[in-house]
Write an enzyme that holds these catalytic residues in place. Sequence first.
Site, PDB file in Angstrom:
ATOM      1  N   GLU A 102      -1.345  -7.950   5.156  1.00 33.72           N
ATOM      2  CA  GLU A 102      -2.084  -6.645   6.601  1.00 33.72           C
ATOM      3  C   GLU A 102      -3.027  -7.049   7.164  1.00 33.72           C
ATOM      4  OE1 GLU A 102      -2.232  -2.748   5.336  1.00 33.72           O
ATOM      5  OE2 GLU A 102      -0.162  -2.744   4.560  1.00 33.72           O
ATOM      6  N   HIS A 128      -4.222  -3.445  -6.109  1.00 36.65           N
ATOM      7  CA  HIS A 128      -2.742  -2.942  -6.147  1.00 36.65           C
ATOM      8  C   HIS A 128      -2.023  -3.996  -6.829  1.00 36.65           C
ATOM      9  CE1 HIS A 128       0.535  -3.125  -3.325  1.00 36.65           C
ATOM     10  NE2 HIS A 128       1.082  -1.796  -3.088  1.00 36.65           N
ATOM     11  N   GLU A 139       1.471  -4.477  -9.142  1.00 34.17           N
ATOM     12  CA  GLU A 139       2.181  -5.247  -8.401  1.00 34.17           C
ATOM     13  C   GLU A 139       2.097  -6.251  -8.730  1.00 34.17           C
ATOM     14  OE1 GLU A 139       3.430  -3.484  -5.078  1.00 34.17           O
ATOM     15  OE2 GLU A 139       3.257  -1.435  -5.363  1.00 34.17           O
ATOM     16  N   HIS A 148      -1.511   5.433  -5.815  1.00 32.48           N
ATOM     17  CA  HIS A 148      -2.023   5.101  -6.826  1.00 32.48           C
ATOM     18  C   HIS A 148      -2.876   5.002  -7.907  1.00 32.48           C
ATOM     19  CE1 HIS A 148       1.318   1.588  -5.421  1.00 32.48           C
ATOM     20  NE2 HIS A 148       0.237   1.661  -4.835  1.00 32.48           N
TER      21      HIS A 148
END
Length: 308
Positions: free
Chosen positions: A135, A192, A223, A255
């Site tokens: 990102e 994350h 993840e 999350h």
Amino acid sequence: MVDQHLTRRALVGTAGAGALAAAAALAGCSSAGGEAGSSATSGSQGKPVILVVSFGTSYNASRHITIGAIEDAIREKYGHEYDVRRAFTADTIIDILKERDGIEIDNVEDALDRCVADGVKTLVVQPTHLMDGFEYTDLADALEEYADRFDATALGAPLLDAPEDFEAVAAALGDAMASYDDGQTAFVFMGHGTEADANADYATMQDTFTARGMGAYFVGTVEAEPTCEDVIAAVQAAGYSRAVLSPLMVVAGDHATNDMADTGDPESWASKFAAAGIETTCLLVGLGQYAAIDDIYVDHVESAIATL
């Protein structure tokens, strides 16, 4: 029993945001708070702009006291000189907020187009991303495409960039957890995770804790790696039978609420720790709620401005 955990930034936030978040042992976690609303810009034509870019969240209570707190910290220092604006990268969240709450927030392209239309000549873009992942790269590419439409542009660093950033985050989290530190409790931070090379930053964060003598501090990801199982094994190997779980994310959103703290879900971290015999307390507190973390972003804005 509910343990209310307040941060300095939350206490000085917008009236009505209230006591945010809470931590609850095994029974689960909850948060409370509110947001008076937000707009895509604060709108002064031609004035230099600091565009604060976040992934975004549809959790209204958390958004104001995390993303909003970072924006407020930047505005406190630079608001007299710059127009501080907001953009989100997640179009799905933008659509939810517009349809559900009537809140309109620009995506990155819309925010950049708005700056061009407003005659902005100097633009600083500060992401609230934790690391230089996909990102962040996408954001850098988008800014590069618009560079010739401004006289000067600068892109701020993510939270975890230089070694001093890891040190500052470790110190901030150590201070935040001090009231829970009885010498017998592990502190687990759930990130994350990413397929990008930047996932190595989680290992660097772990190494930073270790080097600082913070042996009770552990880092995992939802993840990627380290996994929840990796962290449980490390916590057990270190001899801890109690743990505080907290998100290593700017926002305590989906999350944190579901993957971390949902004791009704056997796949959540809280459930897995409990199944392993570890007494677990969850903190629904995003990194943006810690004033010392917000200040790191302010420092990155300062560094970006210095390059103009």
